[in-house]
Design an enzyme around this catalytic site. Sequence first.
Site, PDB file in Angstrom:
ATOM      1  N   GLY A  55       0.836  -1.190   0.000  1.00 22.73           N
ATOM      2  CA  GLY A  55       0.000   0.000   0.000  1.00 22.73           C
ATOM      3  C   GLY A  55       0.874   1.245   0.000  1.00 22.73           C
ATOM      4  N   CYS A  82       5.181  -6.338   2.319  1.00 29.73           N
ATOM      5  CA  CYS A  82       5.542  -4.913   2.312  1.00 29.73           C
ATOM      6  C   CYS A  82       4.666  -4.147   3.308  1.00 29.73           C
ATOM      7  CB  CYS A  82       5.442  -4.344   0.901  1.00 29.73           C
ATOM      8  SG  CYS A  82       6.304  -2.755   0.720  1.00 29.73           S
ATOM      9  N   TYR A  83       3.740  -3.307   2.843  1.00 25.70           N
ATOM     10  CA  TYR A  83       2.839  -2.606   3.765  1.00 25.70           C
ATOM     11  C   TYR A  83       2.087  -3.604   4.632  1.00 25.70           C
ATOM     12  CZ  TYR A  83      -0.918   0.535   5.340  1.00 25.70           C
ATOM     13  OH  TYR A  83      -1.790   1.265   6.104  1.00 25.70           O
ATOM     14  N   HIS A 169       8.857  -7.671  -2.204  1.00 22.36           N
ATOM     15  CA  HIS A 169       7.732  -8.070  -3.067  1.00 22.36           C
ATOM     16  C   HIS A 169       8.054  -9.394  -3.773  1.00 22.36           C
ATOM     17  CE1 HIS A 169       5.236  -4.428  -2.823  1.00 22.36           C
ATOM     18  NE2 HIS A 169       6.374  -3.781  -2.684  1.00 22.36           N
ATOM     19  N   GLU A 171       5.998 -11.164  -5.387  1.00 17.27           N
ATOM     20  CA  GLU A 171       5.117 -11.341  -6.538  1.00 17.27           C
ATOM     21  C   GLU A 171       5.699 -10.815  -7.844  1.00 17.27           C
ATOM     22  OE1 GLU A 171       3.728  -7.428  -4.575  1.00 17.27           O
ATOM     23  OE2 GLU A 171       4.698  -9.312  -4.021  1.00 17.27           O
ATOM     24  N   ASP A 227     -10.332 -12.514 -25.892  1.00 15.32           N
ATOM     25  CA  ASP A 227     -11.283 -12.600 -24.794  1.00 15.32           C
ATOM     26  C   ASP A 227     -12.697 -12.894 -25.287  1.00 15.32           C
ATOM     27  OD1 ASP A 227      -9.074 -11.868 -23.299  1.00 15.32           O
ATOM     28  OD2 ASP A 227      -9.610  -9.745 -23.292  1.00 15.32           O
ATOM     29  N   SER A 229     -13.590 -14.049 -28.170  1.00 17.98           N
ATOM     30  CA  SER A 229     -13.642 -15.318 -28.905  1.00 17.98           C
ATOM     31  C   SER A 229     -13.758 -16.500 -27.960  1.00 17.98           C
ATOM     32  CB  SER A 229     -12.389 -15.469 -29.776  1.00 17.98           C
ATOM     33  OG  SER A 229     -12.330 -14.472 -30.771  1.00 17.98           O
ATOM     34  N   LYS A 370      -5.169 -12.722 -18.374  1.00 19.81           N
ATOM     35  CA  LYS A 370      -5.041 -12.977 -19.812  1.00 19.81           C
ATOM     36  C   LYS A 370      -4.439 -14.348 -20.110  1.00 19.81           C
ATOM     37  CE  LYS A 370      -5.508 -10.371 -22.866  1.00 19.81           C
ATOM     38  NZ  LYS A 370      -6.630 -10.094 -23.802  1.00 19.81           N
TER      39      LYS A 370
END
Length: 516
Positions: A55, A82-83, A169, A171, A227, A229, A370
């Site tokens: 954050g 983190c935050y 982080h 991620e 998307d 399709s 995606k």
Amino acid sequence: MIHEKVIVIDFGGQYNQLVARRVRECNVYCEIYSYRTPLSEILSMNPKGIILTGGPNSVYEEGAATCSRKLFEQGIPVLGLCYGAQLMAYVLGGDVKRADKREYGKTVTEFDTSSFLFQGLPDTSVTWMSHFDAITRLPHGFDAIAHTASTPVAAAEDTDRQLYMIQFHPEVLHTQYGSQMLRNFVTDICGCSCDWEMGSFVDEQIKIIRDKVGNGKVLCALSGGVDSSVAAVLLSKAIGKQLTCVFVDHGLLRKNEGDEVEQVFGPDGSYELNFIRVNAASRYYNRLSGVTEPEQKRKIIGEEFIRIFEEEANKIGRVDYLVQGTIYPDVVESGLGGESAVIKSHHNVGGLPEHVDFKDIIEPLRNLFKDEVRKAGLKLGLPANLVYRQPFPGPGLGIRIIGEVTADKVRIVQDADAIFRDEVAKSNDNPSWMPDQYFAALSNMRSVGVMGDERTYDYAIVLRAVKTVDFMTAESSSIPWEILQTVTNRIINEVRGVNRVLYDLTSKPPGTIEME
């Protein structure tokens, strides 16, 4: 459908959606909720684990995003990032203060690999730090399990209460072994059995759609992109001839794309779909005349989509549901997921008018990233060349033309984009620089040039090419200079109205992949 679930609690950081994606890479279903969500609602979902994200604030500031101490007393494993790590320490009685030195970027970090969180990792590796506050005193029961030269508490744990905190982080791709750390948390600590995969998702969605629709009629917004399709084929598998697919050619597609879409999905195509093509270019150009503000353009394009669908629905009789290819990044960037700020309204999310003349909207891909949509497409039997087609935004070239949209500007960007894609595609040996998405856009800048010994005052084309894993972050692609020169020469020589070509080197963040 019931799956094991990990909850991500969003405190407004820029990487929050990436956390959910990394968890899903572990075949564990994950959803993002705002920190304002009542604890009772979070607990009612029976999560296997909870992750507190980053954050922008300091946890000790008045009015800062926070959470109840009771969250940490439920016996559910919690990981703070983190935050989220600082908040866990602060709420549980530790100290968080402004650090003497801000720590940002790639940082050498040392780990206690006896911790379940870091099992299987080397003792030392690189992590991505982004903080100016630091945990200066741990709460009772916690032990430090990682440190850097500047940060004594880069990670900590209380194994008795199954509470873990990480200052960096994990991620982001810049953190070596970050995905393994998150995998260790959801599998070894939370005990998830990893039952989330695309095969089961497809089967479940087909059943959900059948149960929801019953004997109703459904109208699908088909753009020909990945998307919509995948959504169309998923619906056709579920309800067959109850589905009508409407392809709106708004005059803002790539060069020749309208005809290409009709070739694939129309009467002579490979799929048994009720297909209607609506040629609406002049209608869109009229609505967009004089409009320059990006959000206003998106709203207009979104509203016209809905109005056209309503008109087509009236022609074919009663229609109960509208299908859209909304995906999770659309939701996040439109400010409808967690605490993230509104980045841009997507025509099929924030761009919808308040009144829609259908019973409901079906968005079977709404919770997918995606790459998950592509996996679902392959499971449905869609050909790889369609599944891995270049992404294209719903508003089309309307947001790749800075400023007012006109037919002549559309012609310019279509021709330039076709040249760019043609030259990049010639490098079919899949080199390391090959971008994941690339296109030409039209700036609103006009400049003086010289062509054929005559003065010109024409537009500048902007080339955009990025490498990305998840389309939530991206870096510019290092396309070889010779290719860029060839593209530039062709555009200037072949596209009337252009005398300058620029290359966009901006990453995401701070930019977005699209121009508007």
